[in-house]
Scaffold this active site. Structure first.
Site, PDB file in Angstrom:
ATOM      1  N   HIS A 166      37.115   5.322  12.971  1.00 51.63           N
ATOM      2  CA  HIS A 166      38.421   4.930  12.412  1.00 51.63           C
ATOM      3  C   HIS A 166      39.220   6.142  11.939  1.00 51.63           C
ATOM      4  O   HIS A 166      40.422   6.035  11.724  1.00 51.63           O
ATOM      5  CB  HIS A 166      38.212   3.958  11.251  1.00 51.63           C
ATOM      6  N   ASP A 373      45.655  11.217   9.435  1.00 54.86           N
ATOM      7  CA  ASP A 373      45.223   9.827   9.338  1.00 54.86           C
ATOM      8  C   ASP A 373      44.792   9.353  10.716  1.00 54.86           C
ATOM      9  O   ASP A 373      45.481   9.646  11.697  1.00 54.86           O
ATOM     10  CB  ASP A 373      46.409   8.964   8.863  1.00 54.86           C
TER      11      ASP A 373
HETATM   12  C1  GDG Z   1      40.932   3.815   7.775  1.00 53.19           C
HETATM   13  C2  GDG Z   1      41.564   5.079   8.383  1.00 53.19           C
HETATM   14  C3  GDG Z   1      42.837   3.598   9.959  1.00 53.19           C
HETATM   15  C4  GDG Z   1      46.343  -0.673   0.532  1.00 53.19           C
HETATM   16  N1  GDG Z   1      46.657  -0.923  -0.743  1.00 53.19           N
HETATM   17  C5  GDG Z   1      46.475  -2.241  -0.923  1.00 53.19           C
HETATM   18  C6  GDG Z   1      46.054  -2.805   0.280  1.00 53.19           C
HETATM   19  N2  GDG Z   1      45.979  -1.814   1.159  1.00 53.19           N
HETATM   20  C7  GDG Z   1      45.608  -2.017   2.571  1.00 53.19           C
HETATM   21  C8  GDG Z   1      46.797  -1.785   3.480  1.00 53.19           C
HETATM   22  C9  GDG Z   1      46.090  -1.503   4.799  1.00 53.19           C
HETATM   23  C10 GDG Z   1      44.798  -0.839   4.345  1.00 53.19           C
HETATM   24  O1  GDG Z   1      44.626  -1.094   2.962  1.00 53.19           O
HETATM   25  C11 GDG Z   1      44.866   0.667   4.498  1.00 53.19           C
HETATM   26  O2  GDG Z   1      44.727   0.969   5.848  1.00 53.19           O
HETATM   27  P1  GDG Z   1      45.108   2.388   6.426  1.00 53.19           P
HETATM   28  O3  GDG Z   1      45.024   2.296   7.908  1.00 53.19           O
HETATM   29  O4  GDG Z   1      46.467   2.740   5.963  1.00 53.19           O
HETATM   30  O5  GDG Z   1      44.105   3.434   5.803  1.00 53.19           O
HETATM   31  P2  GDG Z   1      42.506   3.587   5.448  1.00 53.19           P
HETATM   32  O6  GDG Z   1      42.097   2.693   4.351  1.00 53.19           O
HETATM   33  O7  GDG Z   1      42.331   5.043   5.176  1.00 53.19           O
HETATM   34  O8  GDG Z   1      41.722   3.159   6.786  1.00 53.19           O
HETATM   35  C12 GDG Z   1      42.936   4.741   8.947  1.00 53.19           C
HETATM   36  C13 GDG Z   1      42.074   2.426   9.372  1.00 53.19           C
HETATM   37  O9  GDG Z   1      40.807   2.837   8.852  1.00 53.19           O
HETATM   38  C14 GDG Z   1      41.824   1.341  10.421  1.00 53.19           C
HETATM   39  O10 GDG Z   1      41.159   1.845  11.544  1.00 53.19           O
HETATM   40  O11 GDG Z   1      44.146   3.173  10.283  1.00 53.19           O
HETATM   41  O12 GDG Z   1      43.485   5.885   9.577  1.00 53.19           O
HETATM   42  O13 GDG Z   1      41.648   6.110   7.422  1.00 53.19           O
HETATM   43  O14 GDG Z   1      45.759  -2.676   5.477  1.00 53.19           O
HETATM   44  O15 GDG Z   1      47.604  -2.930   3.488  1.00 53.19           O
HETATM   45  N3  GDG Z   1      45.804  -4.106   0.463  1.00 53.19           N
HETATM   46  C15 GDG Z   1      45.980  -4.911  -0.619  1.00 53.19           C
HETATM   47  N4  GDG Z   1      46.375  -4.438  -1.838  1.00 53.19           N
HETATM   48  C16 GDG Z   1      46.636  -3.117  -2.035  1.00 53.19           C
HETATM   49  O16 GDG Z   1      47.013  -2.708  -3.136  1.00 53.19           O
HETATM   50  N5  GDG Z   1      45.751  -6.231  -0.468  1.00 53.19           N
END
Ligand code: GDG
Length: 480
Positions: A166, A373
């Site tokens: 990821h 990212d």
């Molecule tokens: C890894 C990789 C890759 C955030 N704050 C809240 C909340 N979130 C949710 C967002 C989103 C998720 O968390 C974050 O996803 P990201 O993709 O931005 O980042 P990582 O957590 O680092 O994920 C990344 C991912 O895996 C998938 O393969 O894209 O690059 O690092 O869904 O909405 N959700 C809630 N409350 C919050 O305060 N409910």
């Protein structure tokens, strides 16, 4: 007669998903994109989800706790405090995470953490082994479990095993700074399929395999250590249709009203991130400061709403970033705030998914500026949540994997505060027509390349690899 959905499921091998954490179907809404995508696949095919329970125990059981939830079996293991410290907080999050995100300065090499990481991978693989069936398709997720297939092969597992990373794959110069990089690279060759977020990640993996280990390339396949695997990009998607619906739900609308109330004339810029140094939040605050410096018409008119719930709070580098952010936000607000306005509002708590959807929709600009990212799902969620008739503008870092797919966003260099400030100003004054055009292009791709498409593409490819392994010189034996 068997219903078509069950017939379809019956023809497919059972799916066994393995990830660091297992999300119960009841908690899927909180679990986010990956949990939802995996649960959908498991529901459809029937299957098993295996991983850490999230619990620390003084005497962890050697066998998994198993619960059934409809067609899905959830099998979880507790970890001891020492295991958690070495495997999760230590090697995964203080070594692999910073290294793979090119933060060698934050990378802590500790041989004991590495040993603990390998031991936990072996222990978990040993616990999964008795639950496996011969024709299972096994899908391992992420950097916590790099050597998991090797550990399963040590148990004589012959099944198809795929892995999805990821996070970004690092440049070879970075990876080779890791004392154990040879062992980790070799262990990756126990998989049949390696999935990465972008073509760039695939290329870096291939470069490393060729330069360091003399791997042979043929199309998507790579041979090294006496084993052949397929390495391909499978950019992860979201359920864009569902997210758009969530954005219209009563909770989301309520949140929309709360953000817009008293601020109809103001521009709300939203940032949503786990509080992590890879997400570029201090740089983002600086860019907003630069916006305020360069464009006085923003005073009293523009506000950054930054939601950044604490993540990995036991890791020292994460405590430091939290302090740093509070300090920068305080400085900027101290400089610019008026009696009825503050330029930065910073929320350090998690919000509900529906609340988030409403906030995305109410925000004129989505500011997603990670320094590095794998993909970044927030960029995709922001677009999916917009009102197509009056959409906001996405300002996106070129260093997010998502930038490869989302070229209709305003693409920025997150280190260049002035350029980000200028992009924000451009977004503020963008015409309705341009906003609609950009949004329509982004949304079309999001709907096509959604979570279902991602998962099915990966699993189809994994099944296809099975045919290849039947060919001569299939090297499972040599890999052991
Ligand atoms: C890894 C990789 C890759 C955030 N704050 C809240 C909340 N979130 C949710 C967002 C989103 C998720 O968390 C974050 O996803 P990201 O993709 O931005 O980042 P990582 O957590 O680092 O994920 C990344 C991912 O895996 C998938 O393969 O894209 O690059 O690092 O869904 O909405 N959700 C809630 N409350 C919050 O305060 N409910």
């Amino acid at each position: 007669m068997t219903p078509p959905s069950l017939r379809k499921a019956a023809q497919r091998p059972r799916l066994v998903a393995v990830s660091n954490r297992v999300t119960h179907p009841r908690g899927a809404a909180r679990g986010g994109g990956l949990a939802v995508a995996l649960l959908d696949a498991l529901r459809e095919r029937g299957g098993l989800w295996f991983g850490w329970s999230g619990q620390i125990s003084d005497h962890p059981d050697t066998r998994p706790a198993v619960v059934e939830s409809g067609p899905i079996r959830l099998a979880t293991m507790d970890l001891s405090q020492a295991e958690h410290d070495a495997y999760y907080n230590g090697f995964a999050n203080r070594c692999l995470w910073p290294l793979f995100h090119l933060r060698l300065d934050l990378t802590a090499f500790d041989p004991q953490h590495y040993d603990g990481y390998m031991r936990v991978n072996r222990r978990l693989a040993g616990a999964l082994w008795p639950l496996l069936q011969d024709d299972d398709l096994i899908w391992i997720h992420d950097y916590h479990l790099l050597p998991f297939a090797e550990a399963l092969r040590e148990q004589r597992a012959k099944q198809q095993i795929g892995f999805f990373l990821h996070i970004p794959f690092p440049v070879p110069e970075m990876l080779t700074a890791l004392p154990h990089y040879r062992d980790l690279m070799r262990s990756l060759f126990s998989y049949d399929l390696l999935g990465f977020q972008t073509e760039d990640d695939v290329q870096r993996f291939r470069d490393c395999a060729v330069r360091e280990f003399g791997a042979q390339l043929r199309g998507d396949t790579i041979t090294a250590f006496g084993r052949r695997l397929t390495a391909r990009a499978f950019p992860i998607g979201i359920d864009a249709r569902e997210f758009a619906q969530i954005a219209g739900s009563p909770t989301a609308q309520q949140e929309f009203q709360r953000v817009r109330a008293h601020r109809e004339d103001r521009t709300v810029i939203v940032g949503v991130d786990r509080l992590d140094y890879t997400k570029g939040i201090p740089e983002r605050f600086r860019s907003v400061e630069c916006l305020l410096d360069r464009y006085p018409d923003t005073h009293g008119q523009v506000e950054l709403l930054q939601i950044a719930p604490t993540s990995r709070g036991e890791v020292p580098e994460y405590m430091a970033i939290r302090r740093e952010l509070e300090q920068i936000a305080g400085n900027i607000n101290g400089r610019y705030a008026q009696l009825d306005w503050e330029p930065i509002r910073y929320i350090n708590r998690p919000l509900g998914r529906r609340q988030l959807a409403g906030i995305y929709r109410a925000s004129r600009i989505g500011l997603v500026t990670p320094l590095r990212d794998g993909m970044n799902l927030v960029a995709k969620e922001y677009v999916a949540a917009q009102d197509p008739a009056d959409p906001g503008v996405l300002v996106l870092s070129r260093f997010a994997g998502a930038a490869r797919q989302m070229q209709s966003a305003l693409i920025v260099n997150p280190y260049d505060n002035t350029a980000v400030a200028d992009a924000l100003q451009t977004a503020r004054y963008m015409s309705l027509e341009e906003r609609r055009n950009r949004h329509a292009a982004l949304m079309r791709d999001l709907l096509r390349d959604d979570a279902d498409a991602w998962r099915e593409a990966f699993l189809e490819e994994l099944q296809r690899c099975s045919a290849q392994r039947e060919e001569p010189a299939s090297p499972t034996a040599q890999a052991a």
